[in-house]
Design a protein around this motif. Structure first.
Motif, PDB file in Angstrom:
ATOM      1  N   PHE A  79       3.699   0.070  -7.030  1.00  0.00           N
ATOM      2  CA  PHE A  79       5.111  -0.268  -7.228  1.00  0.00           C
ATOM      3  C   PHE A  79       5.981   0.966  -7.013  1.00  0.00           C
ATOM      4  O   PHE A  79       5.531   2.102  -7.175  1.00  0.00           O
ATOM      5  CB  PHE A  79       5.342  -0.871  -8.618  1.00  0.00           C
ATOM      6  N   ALA A  80       7.247   0.706  -6.671  1.00  0.00           N
ATOM      7  CA  ALA A  80       8.142   1.799  -6.279  1.00  0.00           C
ATOM      8  C   ALA A  80       9.239   2.093  -7.284  1.00  0.00           C
ATOM      9  O   ALA A  80       9.919   3.112  -7.167  1.00  0.00           O
ATOM     10  CB  ALA A  80       8.782   1.488  -4.924  1.00  0.00           C
ATOM     11  N   ALA A 121       0.855  -1.190   0.000  1.00  0.00           N
ATOM     12  CA  ALA A 121       0.000   0.000   0.000  1.00  0.00           C
ATOM     13  C   ALA A 121       0.889   1.239   0.000  1.00  0.00           C
ATOM     14  O   ALA A 121       2.060   1.172   0.390  1.00  0.00           O
ATOM     15  CB  ALA A 121      -0.913  -0.004   1.229  1.00  0.00           C
ATOM     16  N   PRO A 122       0.337   2.384  -0.405  1.00  0.00           N
ATOM     17  CA  PRO A 122       1.177   3.581  -0.549  1.00  0.00           C
ATOM     18  C   PRO A 122       1.378   4.379   0.720  1.00  0.00           C
ATOM     19  O   PRO A 122       2.161   5.327   0.725  1.00  0.00           O
ATOM     20  CB  PRO A 122       0.379   4.406  -1.564  1.00  0.00           C
ATOM     21  N   PRO A 127       6.636   8.435   0.852  1.00  0.00           N
ATOM     22  CA  PRO A 127       6.419   9.856   0.530  1.00  0.00           C
ATOM     23  C   PRO A 127       5.620  10.010  -0.764  1.00  0.00           C
ATOM     24  O   PRO A 127       5.602   9.111  -1.619  1.00  0.00           O
ATOM     25  CB  PRO A 127       7.846  10.397   0.363  1.00  0.00           C
ATOM     26  N   ASP A 128       4.983  11.137  -0.926  1.00  0.00           N
ATOM     27  CA  ASP A 128       4.241  11.420  -2.153  1.00  0.00           C
ATOM     28  C   ASP A 128       5.152  11.273  -3.367  1.00  0.00           C
ATOM     29  O   ASP A 128       6.271  11.804  -3.381  1.00  0.00           O
ATOM     30  CB  ASP A 128       3.665  12.839  -2.116  1.00  0.00           C
ATOM     31  N   GLY A 129       4.672  10.556  -4.365  1.00  0.00           N
ATOM     32  CA  GLY A 129       5.432  10.378  -5.591  1.00  0.00           C
ATOM     33  C   GLY A 129       6.436   9.254  -5.560  1.00  0.00           C
ATOM     34  O   GLY A 129       7.071   8.958  -6.574  1.00  0.00           O
ATOM     35  N   ALA A 130       6.574   8.577  -4.410  1.00  0.00           N
ATOM     36  CA  ALA A 130       7.564   7.511  -4.310  1.00  0.00           C
ATOM     37  C   ALA A 130       7.047   6.178  -4.834  1.00  0.00           C
ATOM     38  O   ALA A 130       7.839   5.298  -5.175  1.00  0.00           O
ATOM     39  CB  ALA A 130       8.021   7.342  -2.866  1.00  0.00           C
ATOM     40  N   VAL A 131       5.725   6.020  -4.863  1.00  0.00           N
ATOM     41  CA  VAL A 131       5.129   4.804  -5.417  1.00  0.00           C
ATOM     42  C   VAL A 131       4.028   5.207  -6.378  1.00  0.00           C
ATOM     43  O   VAL A 131       3.482   6.315  -6.314  1.00  0.00           O
ATOM     44  CB  VAL A 131       4.568   3.876  -4.322  1.00  0.00           C
ATOM     45  N   ALA A 132       3.704   4.307  -7.285  1.00  0.00           N
ATOM     46  CA  ALA A 132       2.683   4.577  -8.294  1.00  0.00           C
ATOM     47  C   ALA A 132       1.704   3.409  -8.337  1.00  0.00           C
ATOM     48  O   ALA A 132       2.072   2.255  -8.086  1.00  0.00           O
ATOM     49  CB  ALA A 132       3.319   4.778  -9.662  1.00  0.00           C
ATOM     50  N   PRO A 189      14.032   4.497  -9.199  1.00  0.00           N
ATOM     51  CA  PRO A 189      12.784   4.820  -8.505  1.00  0.00           C
ATOM     52  C   PRO A 189      11.768   5.455  -9.454  1.00  0.00           C
ATOM     53  O   PRO A 189      12.143   6.113 -10.441  1.00  0.00           O
ATOM     54  CB  PRO A 189      13.229   5.814  -7.429  1.00  0.00           C
ATOM     55  N   VAL A 190      10.509   5.275  -9.141  1.00  0.00           N
ATOM     56  CA  VAL A 190       9.437   5.842  -9.956  1.00  0.00           C
ATOM     57  C   VAL A 190       9.634   7.344 -10.150  1.00  0.00           C
ATOM     58  O   VAL A 190       9.448   7.876 -11.257  1.00  0.00           O
ATOM     59  CB  VAL A 190       8.076   5.547  -9.286  1.00  0.00           C
ATOM     60  N   ALA A 191      10.006   8.039  -9.109  1.00  0.00           N
ATOM     61  CA  ALA A 191      10.128   9.499  -9.182  1.00  0.00           C
ATOM     62  C   ALA A 191      11.211   9.955 -10.143  1.00  0.00           C
ATOM     63  O   ALA A 191      11.183  11.103 -10.614  1.00  0.00           O
ATOM     64  CB  ALA A 191      10.414  10.056  -7.783  1.00  0.00           C
TER      65      ALA A 191
END
Length: 348
Positions: free
Chosen positions: A30-31, A11-12, A16-21, A45-47
């Motif tokens: 996923f991260a 779960a997200p 932090p915001d934007g660290a997982v999608a 990383p996604v970001a």
């Protein structure tokens, strides 16, 4: 460049915001991505993905965009969680259940409604075997096999797809009440097929095979099976969109078992999450297939339930939206347990 989501998380909330999608609006988060650029691979990383440029940003947008449901008359096919498409063969020679319902439309429709009652969201009706070496069926004979079954299923309220390569069969099946076309040749075998689907404005499932115009079971000769299949499907989706078929109505299938070795099939299944980068819902059809026998002491087709369920759950873990199976009740039960575990993980 290709991307494959990795480092899935429950779960997200803890990030932090934007660290997982969120993957395709579904139940998986996923991260990071595995970035495949030529022969090189790395994990980012996604970001960090937007900094890679336009191609990466476009793929990321496709990965994270929700898949809208298909509104099909009084029925809705949702893609925010994995659902089952039940296989209903009206053939005498399919590799698994050929002959079970051949020449008995009433019994076939009853079997289809039983599968719908067991939890299948879609009944996929086919009248021609696509196993290696199967004889081609004349289009009129194929239509006669499937139309009476589709009429009964549609009248009873089931959502039906027609599994065919032939434009005439597509036309008659759609007129009989089918709502979706499922074509193992990706609308390449019959030159009228694209026109039929575009004119009907119906959803279509397109599958990869190395030689769709000849039957689908040739040698692939892949450099990297996952990226090669992705590129082929991406080109085909773009062609269908250019021909007037909405992207939101295209479902993609990597074609497990079609022109692929055991090694290829396993690599594709491990890379399933990559195919969400096409921006379309994904179907997985691995039920009872030969790869299960190859990994389980050559178990015959009738003894591949455990392997089929295992592959369905692998697909669910990869965010696959549509699982095409023979054993509906068992797969639906497995998915309910999977869903319960996901729900519990999500709330912490």
């Amino acid at each position: 460049m290709h991307l494959r989501p990795v480092q899935f998380v429950d779960a997200p909330f803890a990030y932090p915001d934007g660290a997982v999608a969120r993957l395709a609006g579904g139940m998986q988060w996923f991260a990071a991505y595995e970035v495949i650029d030529g022969g090189a691979k790395r994990v980012l990383p996604v970001a960090d993905i937007p900094a890679l440029g336009g191609r990466a940003a476009a793929l990321h947008a496709r990965f994270t965009a929700p898949r809208p449901p298909l509104m099909l008359g009084e029925r809705t096919l949702r893609f925010d969680q994995p659902v089952v498409a039940a296989i209903l063969n009206m053939t005498p020679d399919s590799f698994s259940d050929g002959g079970t319902h051949h020449d008995d439309p009433a019994a076939a429709a009853a079997a289809g409604m039983t599968m719908a009652g067991a939890g299948a969201a879609l009944i996929d009706v086919g009248g021609e075997s696509t196993r290696p070496g199967a004889a081609q069926v004349w289009e009129e004979d194929e239509a006669k096999r499937v139309v009476p079954v589709i009429e009964r299923l549609a009248t009873a309220g089931a959502l039906v797809s027609i599994d065919t390569r032939k434009a005439l069969v597509m036309e008659r099946a759609l007129a009989a009440g089918a709502a979706i076309v499922n074509d193992v040749s990706a609308l390449l075998w019959d030159k009228r097929a694209v026109e039929i689907v575009a004119h009907a404005a119906c959803p279509v499932i397109i599958m990869h095979s190395p030689d769709p115009e000849k039957g689908g079971h040739g040698s692939g000769g892949y450099r990297n099976v996952a990226t090669d299949v992705f590129d082929w499907l991406e080109t085909r989706v773009d062609a269908l969109v250019a021909a007037g078929i909405e992207r939101t109505k295209i479902i993609v299938d990597p074609g497990i078992g079609f022109g692929k070795s055991l090694h290829d099939n396993l690599a594709l299944i491990n890379a399933l999450a990559m195919f969400h980068g096409l921006g379309c819902p994904v179907m997985l059809g691995a039920s009872r297939k030969r790869l299960i026998g190859a990994l389980s002491n050559e178990a015959p087709v009738t003894e591949r339930l455990g392997g089929s369920v295992a592959l369905a759950l692998k697909g669910a873990d990869a965010g696959v939206q549509l699982l095409r199976v023979h054993d509906v009740a068992e797969t639906v039960q497995a998915l309910r347990i999977w869903r319960g575990l996901r729900d519990r993980a999500f709330v912490g």
